[in-house]
Write an enzyme that holds these catalytic residues in place. Structure first.
Site, mmCIF file in Angstrom:
data_model
loop_
_atom_site.group_PDB
_atom_site.id
_atom_site.type_symbol
_atom_site.label_atom_id
_atom_site.label_comp_id
_atom_site.label_asym_id
_atom_site.label_seq_id
_atom_site.Cartn_x
_atom_site.Cartn_y
_atom_site.Cartn_z
ATOM 1 N N GLY A 15 0.400 -1.521 0.178
ATOM 2 C CA GLY A 15 0.217 0.375 -0.218
ATOM 3 C C GLY A 15 0.745 1.421 -0.160
ATOM 4 N N THR A 16 2.215 1.398 -0.839
ATOM 5 C CA THR A 16 2.259 2.575 -0.852
ATOM 6 C C THR A 16 2.080 3.396 -1.723
ATOM 7 O OG1 THR A 16 3.990 1.762 -2.268
ATOM 8 C CG2 THR A 16 4.768 1.521 0.071
ATOM 9 N N HIS A 160 -0.121 0.891 -13.668
ATOM 10 C CA HIS A 160 0.536 -0.065 -13.703
ATOM 11 C C HIS A 160 1.591 -0.241 -13.913
ATOM 12 C CE1 HIS A 160 0.635 -4.344 -15.822
ATOM 13 N NE2 HIS A 160 1.952 -3.496 -16.648
HETATM 14 C C1 GRF Z 1 2.501 -1.247 -7.459
HETATM 15 O O1 GRF Z 1 4.176 -1.334 -8.586
HETATM 16 C C2 GRF Z 1 1.922 -1.080 -8.734
HETATM 17 O O2 GRF Z 1 2.063 -0.846 -9.760
HETATM 18 C C3 GRF Z 1 1.424 -2.763 -8.837
HETATM 19 O O3 GRF Z 1 2.172 -2.884 -7.570
HETATM 20 C C4 GRF Z 1 2.864 -2.791 -7.175
HETATM 21 C C5 GRF Z 1 2.067 -2.315 -5.749
HETATM 22 O O4 GRF Z 1 2.686 -1.569 -4.584
HETATM 23 N N1 GRF Z 1 0.202 -3.208 -9.725
HETATM 24 P P1 GRF Z 1 2.354 -0.711 -3.195
HETATM 25 O O5 GRF Z 1 1.429 -2.233 -2.718
HETATM 26 O O6 GRF Z 1 1.032 0.451 -3.777
HETATM 27 O O7 GRF Z 1 3.006 -0.876 -2.131
#
Ligand code: GRF
Length: 240
Positions: A15-16, A160
């Site tokens: 969830g960053t 994405h």
């Molecule tokens: C991100 O790289 C996003 O593009 C992909 O999954 C990752 C999620 O990262 N779909 P986070 O959970 O938001 O840290």
């Protein structure tokens, strides 16, 4: 004062991106507020981030639902009453039904069963936009059509980790790196009936240096994602 955009969020992990959106909302950098965070996996860090920010959370355990759907003799008994198989098959572009009909039908039906549970949570909120922030599940037309309701103009956005239309699928940065690309990037797009195929809202690119590892690429990419997602949400808020 402009009414703030009500944003629902779905996550699967750390969830960053969610955090970047929470921060942008709290700091008034975007005219939006998050009304819920749902996850397809329990116990992930993103849920803790949401709770800390005082956001409602819920979990729909996809892995459990898919396993249960496999065990039951009559999967159709779990499907929502308003599920129309022919309609969904006619619209979806996620699986090749001709290639393996049984497998494709199981995929679609088990996802719809999980999506109905998601909708049961989501429909209790007033929402203008659904943001997929690292949500690692595809969505069928059953779900999409119930979010993209004509009268309210609600839409679904996804981020994405590649410069679409290059490298769709689950490992955008990995695919970019292994291909030997010198430029990587991320894309925010609206969700349509295909996988990573919807209209592009925004993109950000970064250079991949000769010595960069996959870890470096992911690090550079995520930094760009945290800037791009709030900017695209703001663009949507302003163009309503
Ligand atoms: C991100 O790289 C996003 O593009 C992909 O999954 C990752 C999620 O990262 N779909 P986070 O959970 O938001 O840290």
């Amino acid at each position: 004062m402009v009414e703030r955009l009500k944003v629902g969020t779905l996550i699967s992990g750390g969830g960053t991106n969610l955090q970047a959106i929470i921060d942008a909302c709290n700091q008034g950098r975007i005219d939006a507020e998050i009304v819920f965070t749902g996850s397809d996996v329990g116990g992930v860090k993103g849920l803790a981030r949401a709770k800390k920010a005082g956001i409602d959370t819920f979990v729909v355990d996809y892995a459990r639902i898919i396993a249960d759907s496999r065990k039951i003799r009559d999967i159709d008994s779990l499907l929502p009453k308003n599920f129309d198989l022919d309609e969904i098959l006619g619209k979806q572009r996620l699986v090749d039904v001709e290639k393996n009909r049984e497998k494709a039908l199981f995929f679609i039906k088990s996802r719809v069963i999980a999506e109905r549970r998601l909708l049961d949570h989501i429909e209790s909120y007033d929402m203008d936009l659904l943001v997929l922030a690292g949500f690692m599940r595809v969505l069928t037309p059953y779900f999409i059509d119930r979010i993209n309701t004509k009268d309210k103009g609600c839409r679904i956005m996804n981020i994405h980790p590649a410069l679409l239309p290059a490298f769709p699928g689950t490992d955008g940065y990995g695919d970019t790196f292994r291909y030997g690309c010198k430029i990587g990037g991320c894309t925010v797009h609206f969700v349509d009936y295909g996988e990573d195929t919807g209209p592009i809202i925004g993109q950000k690119a970064f250079e991949i240096a000769d010595g960069d590892t996959l870890k470096d690429v992911k690090k550079k990419g995520l930094k760009k994602e945290w800037e791009l997602y709030p900017a695209c949400i703001q663009k949507f808020a302003q163009s309503r």
